[in-house]
Design a protein around this motif. Sequence first.
Motif, PDB file in Angstrom:
ATOM      1  N   ASP A 168     -19.358  -4.017  10.686  1.00 53.09           N
ATOM      2  CA  ASP A 168     -20.355  -4.678  11.539  1.00 53.09           C
ATOM      3  C   ASP A 168     -20.785  -3.784  12.703  1.00 53.09           C
ATOM      4  OD1 ASP A 168     -20.140  -6.861   9.876  1.00 53.09           O
ATOM      5  OD2 ASP A 168     -18.751  -7.953  11.163  1.00 53.09           O
ATOM      6  N   ALA A 171     -22.996  -0.993  11.516  1.00 57.14           N
ATOM      7  CA  ALA A 171     -24.314  -1.571  11.232  1.00 57.14           C
ATOM      8  C   ALA A 171     -25.111  -1.754  12.526  1.00 57.14           C
ATOM      9  CB  ALA A 171     -24.135  -2.909  10.522  1.00 57.14           C
ATOM     10  N   LYS A 172     -24.431  -2.238  13.560  1.00 59.87           N
ATOM     11  CA  LYS A 172     -25.082  -2.485  14.843  1.00 59.87           C
ATOM     12  C   LYS A 172     -25.619  -1.168  15.423  1.00 59.87           C
ATOM     13  CE  LYS A 172     -24.325  -5.296  18.933  1.00 59.87           C
ATOM     14  NZ  LYS A 172     -23.386  -6.110  19.679  1.00 59.87           N
ATOM     15  N   LEU A 176     -28.920  -2.635  12.659  1.00 60.91           N
ATOM     16  CA  LEU A 176     -28.987  -3.714  11.662  1.00 60.91           C
ATOM     17  C   LEU A 176     -28.504  -5.028  12.286  1.00 60.91           C
ATOM     18  CD1 LEU A 176     -27.425  -1.753   8.649  1.00 60.91           C
ATOM     19  CD2 LEU A 176     -29.845  -2.242   9.032  1.00 60.91           C
ATOM     20  N   TYR A 178     -26.590  -8.828  12.690  1.00 63.72           N
ATOM     21  CA  TYR A 178     -25.241  -9.323  12.391  1.00 63.72           C
ATOM     22  C   TYR A 178     -25.293 -10.394  11.306  1.00 63.72           C
ATOM     23  CZ  TYR A 178     -20.755 -11.566  12.925  1.00 63.72           C
ATOM     24  OH  TYR A 178     -19.517 -12.081  12.668  1.00 63.72           O
ATOM     25  N   GLY A 180     -23.380  -7.196   9.770  1.00 62.88           N
ATOM     26  CA  GLY A 180     -23.919  -5.996   9.142  1.00 62.88           C
ATOM     27  C   GLY A 180     -23.223  -5.587   7.854  1.00 62.88           C
ATOM     28  N   LEU A 183     -25.149  -5.817   4.653  1.00 60.40           N
ATOM     29  CA  LEU A 183     -26.320  -4.930   4.659  1.00 60.40           C
ATOM     30  C   LEU A 183     -25.917  -3.479   4.419  1.00 60.40           C
ATOM     31  CD1 LEU A 183     -28.024  -6.558   7.753  1.00 60.40           C
ATOM     32  CD2 LEU A 183     -28.734  -6.805   5.364  1.00 60.40           C
ATOM     33  N   VAL A 184     -24.780  -3.074   5.011  1.00 64.74           N
ATOM     34  CA  VAL A 184     -24.264  -1.715   4.773  1.00 64.74           C
ATOM     35  C   VAL A 184     -23.956  -1.564   3.288  1.00 64.74           C
ATOM     36  CG1 VAL A 184     -22.322  -0.144   5.238  1.00 64.74           C
ATOM     37  CG2 VAL A 184     -23.361  -1.419   7.122  1.00 64.74           C
ATOM     38  N   LYS A 236     -30.447   6.008   6.848  1.00 69.83           N
ATOM     39  CA  LYS A 236     -29.727   4.732   6.826  1.00 69.83           C
ATOM     40  C   LYS A 236     -28.846   4.583   5.588  1.00 69.83           C
ATOM     41  CE  LYS A 236     -31.902   1.341   9.608  1.00 69.83           C
ATOM     42  NZ  LYS A 236     -32.973   0.417   9.802  1.00 69.83           N
ATOM     43  N   SER A 240     -24.799   4.651   5.627  1.00 66.58           N
ATOM     44  CA  SER A 240     -24.095   3.457   5.128  1.00 66.58           C
ATOM     45  C   SER A 240     -23.101   3.843   4.048  1.00 66.58           C
ATOM     46  CB  SER A 240     -25.091   2.440   4.550  1.00 66.58           C
ATOM     47  OG  SER A 240     -25.938   1.974   5.568  1.00 66.58           O
ATOM     48  N   GLN A 244     -19.072   3.534   4.612  1.00 65.52           N
ATOM     49  CA  GLN A 244     -18.404   2.619   3.658  1.00 65.52           C
ATOM     50  C   GLN A 244     -17.303   3.366   2.895  1.00 65.52           C
ATOM     51  OE1 GLN A 244     -20.584  -0.412   1.395  1.00 65.52           O
ATOM     52  NE2 GLN A 244     -19.847   0.543  -0.466  1.00 65.52           N
TER      53      GLN A 244
END
Length: 338
Positions: A168, A171-172, A176, A178, A180, A183-184, A236, A240, A244
């Motif tokens: 998260d 992502a922030k 991105l 919350y 996140g 989305l990641v 992005k 990500s 990850q």
Amino acid sequence: MILGIESSCDDTSASVFENDFMLSNCIAGQEIHRQYGGVVPELASRAHQKNIVPVTEAALGKAGIKKEQLSAIAYTRGPGLIGSLLVGSSFAKGLALALNIPLLEVNHMQAHVMAHFIRSDASQKQPAFPFLCLTVSGGHTQIVLVSDYLKMEVLGETLDDAAGEAFDKAAKIMGLPYPGGPLVDKLAKEGNPLSFVFPHPKAPGLNFSFSGLKTSFLYFVNNELKKDNDFIQKNKANLSASIQKTIIDILIAKLRQASRQTGIKEIALAGGVSANSGLRHRLLQEGLQAGWNVYIPELQFCTDNAAMIALTGYYKMKKGQFSTQEVSSTARYPLNNR
Ligand code: KG4
Ligand code: ZN
């Protein structure tokens, strides 16, 4: 017939079980937090108050039973946001009092592990005892040794941020919304996980540490932004995929270590982050290489839900572990206590 109530964070959920078989599992999420970039505790409590009666009515309706047919109510005592927990526990206590039926208090982290034993129309493979469970959520990251139903010992856990928080926060930093993590996960599918390399923060034994990873991600991105204003926009997917991969590498390395130390090859995954497609895939791959039997719950039982609370309540009821009206919610609730 057991009613389960879950309200530890930002999901209000109610579920009805007949013994260990799920009849219904209803969940109301809370969109309100999206605009603030994280869960706002005060708003979460208010949303729980709004949702808890309709969600419970929906769960009873879907199960096709009347509240008078319930034999016990299981609720999340902790850990979690205290204001959120108080809404669920007060509701459970009031309903139990009105119906004159017993209460069962449930540890949320224990319930995440117990999700593996939920029986429903879609059957899931159940791990054999003893097994190791990697519980990864927005608030916790633990490796748990499970020797029997309800019998659990934490072998290692995060010393700072949870794995979900690492997702998260990264992502922030990329701007991105919350939460996140999902989305990641989605962006990572389009990116190259080897584009950027981030250090693995050190943590002793089977413990984890993720706060250093967030900091190095932040410094790296800020540094690149000085050279190119559009760095995030252009990268992005690669960012990500790389963050990850780093998080998954850290989790898998400790899981391997735990399996070596205990000699256990029954490996289970639990908690919201087990929805991550990269982690699921990697764990299955590792399982093939290391000779592990891998167990991953259905998606609806990975993230917060009341089905896991009702099921844990069922096993506690079988052991006669009832709660009382005097028990109060607790934001911190170590797993080894129960
Ligand atoms: O277990 P959970 O629903 O709530 C807690 O008890 O914390 O876990 C929520 C966490 C959040 O940090 C969210 O970003 C993360 O799980 N999450 C994911 C994915 N789906 C949920 N993280 C990575 N990939 C996903 N697909
Ligand atoms: Zn959870």
